[in-house]
Write a protein that holds these residues in place. Sequence first.
Motif, mmCIF file in Angstrom:
data_model
loop_
_atom_site.group_PDB
_atom_site.id
_atom_site.type_symbol
_atom_site.label_atom_id
_atom_site.label_comp_id
_atom_site.label_asym_id
_atom_site.label_seq_id
_atom_site.Cartn_x
_atom_site.Cartn_y
_atom_site.Cartn_z
ATOM 1 N N LEU A 48 0.813 -1.217 0.000
ATOM 2 C CA LEU A 48 0.000 0.000 0.000
ATOM 3 C C LEU A 48 0.848 1.270 0.000
ATOM 4 O O LEU A 48 0.397 2.319 -0.468
ATOM 5 N N ALA A 49 2.077 1.176 0.513
ATOM 6 C CA ALA A 49 2.871 2.375 0.767
ATOM 7 C C ALA A 49 4.029 2.576 -0.200
ATOM 8 O O ALA A 49 4.825 3.505 -0.025
ATOM 9 N N ARG A 50 4.121 1.779 -1.244
ATOM 10 C CA ARG A 50 5.292 1.805 -2.123
ATOM 11 C C ARG A 50 5.464 3.102 -2.909
ATOM 12 O O ARG A 50 6.516 3.341 -3.504
ATOM 13 N N TRP A 51 4.481 3.941 -2.920
ATOM 14 C CA TRP A 51 4.532 5.205 -3.660
ATOM 15 C C TRP A 51 5.307 6.293 -2.925
ATOM 16 O O TRP A 51 5.545 7.369 -3.455
ATOM 17 N N CYS A 52 5.728 6.034 -1.689
ATOM 18 C CA CYS A 52 6.265 7.098 -0.831
ATOM 19 C C CYS A 52 7.500 7.790 -1.397
ATOM 20 O O CYS A 52 7.526 9.028 -1.519
ATOM 21 N N VAL A 53 8.530 7.043 -1.752
ATOM 22 C CA VAL A 53 9.765 7.644 -2.252
ATOM 23 C C VAL A 53 9.540 8.349 -3.594
ATOM 24 O O VAL A 53 10.005 9.476 -3.786
ATOM 25 N N PRO A 54 8.825 7.719 -4.562
ATOM 26 C CA PRO A 54 8.532 8.445 -5.797
ATOM 27 C C PRO A 54 7.828 9.781 -5.568
ATOM 28 O O PRO A 54 8.099 10.757 -6.272
ATOM 29 N N LEU A 59 7.799 15.702 -5.709
ATOM 30 C CA LEU A 59 7.644 16.996 -5.042
ATOM 31 C C LEU A 59 8.891 17.854 -5.206
ATOM 32 O O LEU A 59 8.808 19.072 -5.397
ATOM 33 N N SER A 60 10.057 17.223 -5.153
ATOM 34 C CA SER A 60 11.297 17.971 -5.386
ATOM 35 C C SER A 60 11.315 18.529 -6.809
ATOM 36 O O SER A 60 11.649 19.702 -7.021
ATOM 37 N N VAL A 199 12.805 10.463 -14.094
ATOM 38 C CA VAL A 199 11.441 10.374 -14.633
ATOM 39 C C VAL A 199 10.447 10.908 -13.608
ATOM 40 O O VAL A 199 9.552 11.707 -13.942
ATOM 41 N N TYR A 200 10.581 10.511 -12.359
ATOM 42 C CA TYR A 200 9.701 11.018 -11.299
ATOM 43 C C TYR A 200 9.951 12.507 -11.057
ATOM 44 O O TYR A 200 9.021 13.264 -10.793
ATOM 45 N N PHE A 201 11.211 12.909 -11.124
ATOM 46 C CA PHE A 201 11.589 14.301 -10.883
ATOM 47 C C PHE A 201 10.862 15.229 -11.863
ATOM 48 O O PHE A 201 10.238 16.217 -11.460
ATOM 49 N N ILE A 202 10.924 14.884 -13.136
ATOM 50 C CA ILE A 202 10.279 15.712 -14.157
ATOM 51 C C ILE A 202 8.767 15.484 -14.179
ATOM 52 O O ILE A 202 7.991 16.408 -14.441
ATOM 53 N N MET A 203 8.333 14.272 -13.837
ATOM 54 C CA MET A 203 6.890 13.995 -13.771
ATOM 55 C C MET A 203 6.231 14.871 -12.709
ATOM 56 O O MET A 203 5.085 15.323 -12.883
ATOM 57 N N LEU A 253 10.569 1.802 -9.200
ATOM 58 C CA LEU A 253 10.391 2.114 -10.616
ATOM 59 C C LEU A 253 9.579 1.070 -11.378
ATOM 60 O O LEU A 253 9.431 1.173 -12.593
ATOM 61 N N ARG A 254 9.050 0.071 -10.675
ATOM 62 C CA ARG A 254 8.204 -0.917 -11.356
ATOM 63 C C ARG A 254 6.925 -0.237 -11.856
ATOM 64 O O ARG A 254 6.431 0.733 -11.264
#
Length: 351
Positions: A48-54, A59-60, A199-203, A253-254
């Motif tokens: 349920l919590a795997r989204w935390c680091v992305p 946000l950065s 990818v997350y950074f720019i997303m 990144l999965r």
Amino acid sequence: MKNRVIYADILRVFATFAVMIIHVSATNFEELKPSSYEWNILNFYDSLARWCVPVFVMLSGMFFLNPNKPVSMKKLYTKSIFRVLLALFFWGFIYELYKRILEHGPFDGNFLKETFVSIFQGETHYHLWFLYMILGLYIVTPIFRIFIKAARKIDIEYFLVIGFLFSSLLPTLERFYPFKYMVPFLINFDVNLVLGYAVYFIMGYYLSEYGFNEKVKKGIYILGILGVLITIIGNSFLSIEKGSPDNFLFYYLRVNVFVTTIALFLFIKDFFKNRDLNKISLSTISIISKYSFGMYLVHDMVRTLLMNAGFYNLSFNPIFSVPILAVSIFIISFFATSFIRKIPYLGERIT
């Protein structure tokens, strides 16, 4: 308070708590059998919590890549990068010191040398890996800002599609038949080494700036829910098949984690962007958000202290123990961070 982006603060608070859920769930996770009741409860919470680091990375990117927000090279290095480096060395030292105390290890002349070598080699306490990753993104931020400033919407979308393909989709498919025979050829292009968490950074910037129509958003929300279900059920299936815990689908990144993160980010943004909250709520959220970096850094020490006191995820039914322990760690970490931040000069720079 007027300059706060409330949905970003809420996402940061949620992500901080989600990190604690993951680390509480991870305790004993590898030692339990995948067919056991306890393991499946821990797998459920962890999934349920795997989204935390992305979300932290997004946000950065949301703030650092905003062309309307000046970020000079001097400010980037003397404030943001310096703060992360200082936190890395300080907490790397503190956790190594803490580890030696718990293990009754020697404090000889090699202690400082071994500690700093481990920090330089990236072998310090496990949750500090995030600092190495975010440092890399901060260092290339000036390049990304030039790209964002000059890019059209379609240019950013091209980057995100390529990033998703090589950093998320192909590495996920490589595990499964028949893709495992064809994907390695594509991954050998090494595009994934260039992109990664960028990818997350720019997303994060993209989702903060551009909207979607309701039909597209509903589709993203459905994918997000499917992503969570795939993480829970898929990880259980792979682990039972292997005969031991298989964390393949936990990687940040999965595809399953990727779509869940996007969906959650959009949902919180849409739900809270124009919502009026009372002053007490706004103040509480903004303070916790401000302390989130310090809470992330200190929380694992709190977790291990509670474990040594006999309070861990299998102390009683994990359905209840995981959230109760995570809330306890969250609250203690908040007050610990509040105390540390009062230390003159150093406090606010290491949290």
